[in-house]
Write an enzyme that holds these catalytic residues in place. Structure first.
Site, short mmCIF file in Angstrom:
data_model
loop_
_atom_site.label_atom_id
_atom_site.label_comp_id
_atom_site.label_asym_id
_atom_site.label_seq_id
_atom_site.Cartn_x
_atom_site.Cartn_y
_atom_site.Cartn_z
N ARG A 97 0.86 -1.20 0.00
CA ARG A 97 0.00 0.00 0.00
C ARG A 97 0.88 1.23 0.00
O ARG A 97 0.55 2.23 0.63
CB ARG A 97 -0.87 0.00 1.24
CG ARG A 97 -0.05 -0.16 2.49
CD ARG A 97 -0.76 0.18 3.73
NE ARG A 97 -0.01 -0.42 4.82
CZ ARG A 97 -0.22 -0.15 6.08
NH1 ARG A 97 -1.15 0.67 6.42
NH2 ARG A 97 0.49 -0.73 7.01
N ASP A 260 10.74 -7.03 8.37
CA ASP A 260 10.49 -6.03 7.32
C ASP A 260 10.31 -4.64 7.92
O ASP A 260 10.23 -3.66 7.18
CB ASP A 260 9.26 -6.41 6.48
CG ASP A 260 8.02 -6.58 7.33
OD1 ASP A 260 8.03 -7.42 8.24
OD2 ASP A 260 7.04 -5.86 7.10
P1 AMP Z 1 3.12 -3.23 7.95
O1 AMP Z 1 2.22 -3.77 8.99
O2 AMP Z 1 2.81 -1.81 7.59
O3 AMP Z 1 4.55 -3.43 8.23
O4 AMP Z 1 2.77 -4.08 6.64
C1 AMP Z 1 3.09 -5.43 6.48
C2 AMP Z 1 2.84 -5.85 5.05
O5 AMP Z 1 1.45 -5.81 4.73
C3 AMP Z 1 3.50 -4.95 4.03
O6 AMP Z 1 3.91 -5.73 2.94
C4 AMP Z 1 2.39 -4.00 3.63
O7 AMP Z 1 2.58 -3.42 2.38
C5 AMP Z 1 1.18 -4.95 3.65
N1 AMP Z 1 -0.07 -4.20 3.88
C6 AMP Z 1 -0.48 -3.65 5.02
N2 AMP Z 1 -1.68 -3.04 4.87
C7 AMP Z 1 -2.04 -3.20 3.57
C8 AMP Z 1 -3.18 -2.79 2.79
N3 AMP Z 1 -4.19 -2.08 3.30
N4 AMP Z 1 -3.17 -3.13 1.50
C9 AMP Z 1 -2.18 -3.85 0.96
N5 AMP Z 1 -1.10 -4.27 1.64
C10 AMP Z 1 -1.01 -3.95 2.94
MG MG Z 2 6.14 -2.70 7.35
#
Ligand code: AMP
Ligand code: MG
Length: 507
Positions: A97, A260
């Site tokens: 995203r 990540d």
């Molecule tokens: P994060 O929790 O921000 O570290 O995200 C973990 C993974 O989930 C990453 O690859 C993000 O890009 C993906 N991700 C989180 N929220 C979304 C969303 N609303 N749409 C698509 N991918 C998401």
């Molecule tokens: Mg992340």
């Protein structure tokens, strides 16, 4: 000629050097996004003058800052990376995203990423909608700016932009995009992607890229012997140890320390379900998804070491001379040689911060004695449910001769008096005048941190269209060390009626 909305660097190095780790990308089309808040001091750091800031703070700027309009130059892209999430390995995550709008060389000559979060679906979105809601965007804005003002390495918000769309979460939410600036978006997971596919030369390419970006002096070390990559691993270890020590010192709980979300630069990244503790409690967990407490407050140093082990693992063949490339024992020995140093580096970083907070000069006592004094203070806080931030701040009053501020918070006076006696004994050895010492302590013990209740209030009001609470809180957090009359409410822990605080990933 009108000014460029954003002066991207002529060379976009990630796009140039890291093919296989991205998809060229543009954000989703939007009809009428609006810049809600623009971080002017940060824009100035990026080299934007008043005209350029005005241009960015416009309808066209909003289109650029949401990814809906491509930049005049550069190669916007969605990054690919892998990662361990809550211990389980995902071979392909990536910007689901988000996107890298481009790199800017700032006024100090540092190359920095401008990245957009909430810009729409990408090839890495899996089941997600690619969007972000206003609440999490403003939370990341506030937390990042607060951390920056506290002197903790962090990504920073450049802008919060509303998309004009609604985003479906538990209920419909105001859609928004966060434009953020980072030293880079290289993560442990970036190296893990090629490593998990056994593509050693590609791992080397990423490692060399990271070195060129963050540790260019290491390019002088030979690659063939492994020295260069052992040195990179050591640098990342040291930066992460320093980072987690500063989190522990202020009571910050990241909440989702997946690989990540761990940068090679040593900046805090991805403020999701994060929070500051009020009462000192190593078991504190705020994230609704962290049911096992893997990322609890007190777990953070250990989990950081675990994450560094995953980094070392992904670099194993690089860490040894070419002749030993197949020698697993040699590889592991090289990795362990670096990883085993983590506890000592962490202890050094933590002790330095604790000494500053307690006003103890490093040269005056043994590490263990000062560490014990700091640990006993934390035990006292934990046993009596004392507020971390207020307790630390009250120590300068103790040095000025007034222990009542601290004692008034305590229920077990005998325990606090025992600690105060030990502190007085140690303090007697300090040669600095008390006022000088106390002033130095006030410069490292904040009065104001982004307490959950305050952040929540600001977000709830902003969702309703009123940005006053957000602006006031941001203003307070930008100067956390200067106590100001009228701001007492910002220095208070939540009343018991606030109940246990829970944060949601907000994706
Ligand atoms: P994060 O929790 O921000 O570290 O995200 C973990 C993974 O989930 C990453 O690859 C993000 O890009 C993906 N991700 C989180 N929220 C979304 C969303 N609303 N749409 C698509 N991918 C998401
Ligand atoms: Mg992340």
């Amino acid at each position: 000629m009108p000014p460029l909305l954003l002066p991207l660097a002529p060379e976009q190095t990630y796009a140039r050097d890291l093919d296989g780790l991205y998809a060229p990308w543009q954000g989703a089309a939007l009809s009428a996004p609006q810049v809600l808040r623009l971080n002017r001091p940060l824009a100035a750091e990026l080299g934007l003058d008043a005209d350029a800031v005005a241009a960015l703070d416009s309808a066209a700027g909003a289109l650029l800052l949401t990814g809906a309009m491509a930049p005049e130059q550069g190669t916007p892209l969605a990054m690919a990376y892998a990662g361990h999430q809550f211990g389980g390995f995902s071979p392909l995550l990536g910007d689901g995203r988000a996107m890298l709008l481009g790199e800017v060389v700032d006024t100090a000559g540092r190359r920095r990423d401008v990245h957009l979060k909430g810009s729409g679906r990408t090839p890495f979105s899996r089941g997600g909608d690619g969007k972000a809601a206003l609440g999490p965007v403003l939370r990341e804005y506030l937390m990042g700016e607060a951390m920056h003002a506290l002197g903790i390495p962090t990504t920073r918000a450049l802008a919060a932009v509303t998309t004009g769309e609604s985003v479906q979460r538990d209920e419909p939410e105001v859609g928004a995009v966060l434009a953020r600036v980072a030293a880079s978006h290289l993560r442990v997971g970036t190296l893990q992607l090629f490593a998990s596919r056994g593509q050693t030369e590609d791992v080397r390419r990423v490692a060399d890229f990271a070195i060129a970006r963050h540790d260019p002096d290491l390019l002088d070390l030979p690659a063939e012997t492994g020295e260069r990559y052992v040195a990179l691993l050591t640098r990342v270890r040291d930066r992460q140890a320093a980072l987690v020590a500063s989190w522990m010192a202020v009571g910050f709980v990241h909440g989702v320390l997946n690989t990540d979300n761990v940068t090679l630069s040593g900046e805090t990244i991805d403020y999701g379900p994060c929070a500051f503790v009020d009462a000192y409690d190593p078991a504190a967990v705020f994230s609704s998804i962290d049911t096992g407490g893997r990322y609890a407050f007190g777990q953070q140093p250990g989990i950081t070491q675990w994450n560094l082990a995953r980094l070392a693992e992904s670099m194993l063949p690089l860490l040894v001379p070419a002749a030993q490339r197949e020698d697993q024992d040699a590889q592991v020995a090289a990795a362990v040689g670096v990883l085993d140093g983590f506890p000592a580096v962490y202890a050094r970083e933590w002790t330095a911060r604790m000494r500053a907070k307690l006003g103890l000069s490093p040269e005056l006592d043994e590490d263990e004695r000062d560490q014990a004094l700091a640990t006993e203070l934390h035990e006292l806080m934990q046993a009596q449910g004392l507020d971390l931030t207020r307790t630390n701040r009250s120590l300068s009053a103790v040095v000025r001769g007034d222990s009542e501020l601290l004692r008034a918070e305590c229920t077990d006076l005998a325990a606090v008096d025992t600690w105060l006696d030990a502190y007085a004994t140690r303090s007697a050895r300090e040669t600095r005048p008390p006022e000088e010492r106390a002033a130095a302590m006030d410069a490292v013990n904040p009065v104001y941190v982004p307490r959950n209740r305050l952040v929540d209030e600001a977000i709830i009001e902003a969702r309703g269209g009123d940005m006053q609470a957000f602006d006031r809180l941001l203003d307070v957090l930008e100067d956390p060390f200067t106590e100001r009359p009228g701001l007492e409410a910002y220095a208070q822990p939540a009343p018991d009626s606030f109940g246990p605080f829970v944060t949601y990933c907000g994706t």
